[in-house]
Enzyme design. Sequence first.
Site, mmCIF file in Angstrom:
data_model
loop_
_atom_site.group_PDB
_atom_site.id
_atom_site.type_symbol
_atom_site.label_atom_id
_atom_site.label_comp_id
_atom_site.label_asym_id
_atom_site.label_seq_id
_atom_site.Cartn_x
_atom_site.Cartn_y
_atom_site.Cartn_z
ATOM 1 N N ASP A 131 116.827 121.847 34.216
ATOM 2 C CA ASP A 131 117.023 121.533 32.794
ATOM 3 C C ASP A 131 116.073 122.375 31.931
ATOM 4 O O ASP A 131 115.227 121.843 31.232
ATOM 5 C CB ASP A 131 116.803 120.027 32.545
ATOM 6 N N ASP A 180 110.871 124.922 34.199
ATOM 7 C CA ASP A 180 112.089 125.255 34.957
ATOM 8 C C ASP A 180 112.330 126.765 34.903
ATOM 9 O O ASP A 180 112.728 127.376 35.901
ATOM 10 C CB ASP A 180 113.327 124.585 34.345
ATOM 11 N N ASN A 221 115.402 117.872 29.665
ATOM 12 C CA ASN A 221 114.487 118.279 28.593
ATOM 13 C C ASN A 221 115.213 118.430 27.261
ATOM 14 O O ASN A 221 114.618 118.266 26.192
ATOM 15 C CB ASN A 221 113.819 119.612 28.943
ATOM 16 N N THR A 223 114.933 120.359 39.679
ATOM 17 C CA THR A 223 113.717 120.297 38.865
ATOM 18 C C THR A 223 113.989 119.602 37.533
ATOM 19 O O THR A 223 113.285 119.829 36.551
ATOM 20 C CB THR A 223 113.126 121.711 38.632
ATOM 21 N N PHE A 246 109.048 111.800 34.012
ATOM 22 C CA PHE A 246 110.234 112.077 33.186
ATOM 23 C C PHE A 246 111.531 112.251 33.985
ATOM 24 O O PHE A 246 112.553 111.612 33.664
ATOM 25 C CB PHE A 246 109.973 113.341 32.338
ATOM 26 N N ASN A 247 111.550 113.112 34.998
ATOM 27 C CA ASN A 247 112.816 113.411 35.693
ATOM 28 C C ASN A 247 113.409 112.180 36.376
ATOM 29 O O ASN A 247 114.625 111.997 36.405
ATOM 30 C CB ASN A 247 112.612 114.507 36.755
ATOM 31 N N HIS A 276 104.856 122.190 36.397
ATOM 32 C CA HIS A 276 105.422 121.223 37.345
ATOM 33 C C HIS A 276 106.452 121.867 38.293
ATOM 34 O O HIS A 276 106.300 121.857 39.516
ATOM 35 C CB HIS A 276 106.140 120.098 36.586
ATOM 36 N N ASP A 277 107.532 122.374 37.711
ATOM 37 C CA ASP A 277 108.691 122.770 38.519
ATOM 38 C C ASP A 277 108.422 123.941 39.476
ATOM 39 O O ASP A 277 108.960 123.959 40.597
ATOM 40 C CB ASP A 277 109.886 123.095 37.600
HETATM 41 C C1 BDR Z 1 109.222 117.318 34.428
HETATM 42 O O1 BDR Z 1 109.772 116.938 33.168
HETATM 43 C C2 BDR Z 1 110.159 118.067 32.443
HETATM 44 O O2 BDR Z 1 109.706 117.987 31.118
HETATM 45 C C3 BDR Z 1 109.639 119.268 33.169
HETATM 46 O O3 BDR Z 1 110.552 120.343 33.089
HETATM 47 C C4 BDR Z 1 109.469 118.800 34.597
HETATM 48 O O4 BDR Z 1 110.628 119.004 35.347
HETATM 49 C C5 BDR Z 1 107.781 116.896 34.470
HETATM 50 O O5 BDR Z 1 107.667 115.523 34.311
HETATM 51 CA CA CA Z 2 112.420 120.385 34.588
#
Ligand code: BDR
Ligand code: CA
Length: 314
Positions: free
Chosen positions: A15, A20, A44, A129, A170-171, A244-245
């Site tokens: 996303d 990403d 996102n 991701t 979040f994901n 993160h990703d």
């Molecule tokens: C995740 O949430 C998104 O904002 C980032 O792309 C990442 O995949 C982190 O919590």
């Molecule tokens: Ca992401």
Amino acid sequence: MLPAGTKRKIIMDCDPGHDDAVAILMAARHPSLELLGITTVRGNQTIEKTTRNALHVCQWLGIEVPVCQGMSRPIVRDPPPVEDRLHGDSGLDGPEFPPLKKQADRRHGVDFIIDTLLSAAGQITLVPTGPLTNIAMAIRKEPAILEKIEEIVLMGGCYQLGNVTPAAEFNIHADAEAAHIVFTCGRPVSMMGLDITRKALCLPAVIERMEKIENRAARLFAGMMRYFSMTQKRVFGWEGGPLHDPTCIAYLIDPSCIEQKSMYTEIDIRSEQSYGRTNCDYFSLRKEPHNSRVAVNIDVEKFWDIVEQCIGLY
Ligand code: BDR
Ligand code: CA
């Protein structure tokens, strides 16, 4: 271990999103990986925006793989808010892209995942991701894909503190029912959670280091990371944006940069306050069979070396 010269086949489901986009950049050219395609999901930003961003990144970097638009909303619940606090109105604010010529593939992301897996001679690794909606839909629509999935290497969850609620990342929070389907699907799941991704902070010195490479990828990286670091500082107070990703891709390139612990992970799809929490049974208190390998540490120096190597491939 793959025989020398063999590339690990992967599908990225994402996303974009700044982190990403860096993951795509890293996966597309590395000699140990073969990126078969990119599927997009709402997360996102809206599905239209995340798809557009994936196309922009591919066009800018000359990545010639299909980009297939996937699910526009979670499987069960109403769509949660997009993450524009961190990624901006476009979902990838910061860099300026030229007009978009690359078009999305006509196939739906879920069907692309299913068809690519079923027609593959061997197994394929899925690298989600973003929210897990597409992967879960694919598993439910065509369970025969399961035996073709080598591993699911995902960014999501945490066993410590969440980032969208105190409990949840979040994901996973964006589609916890989908995450439940993925974590109970019976295939190997490697979870890169906030516990380690928050250590991969893209501090100003890292941006300067990557910028010295002076190619298209380095310029994209710096443009994105300057924006991302600014919003991360505003929202969370970090001095750099956590990448993160890209930890998923770093793990695939060199697993020794991530320390994992096998455990049982259960997604909270029932409660209010903790909806979307990854309940990682670190101490095996529940005596359930382990269904995940959860990242517990990252070799940050090695991680940045891998990022640098990947940028240098353009
Ligand atoms: C995740 O949430 C998104 O904002 C980032 O792309 C990442 O995949 C982190 O919590
Ligand atoms: Ca992401």
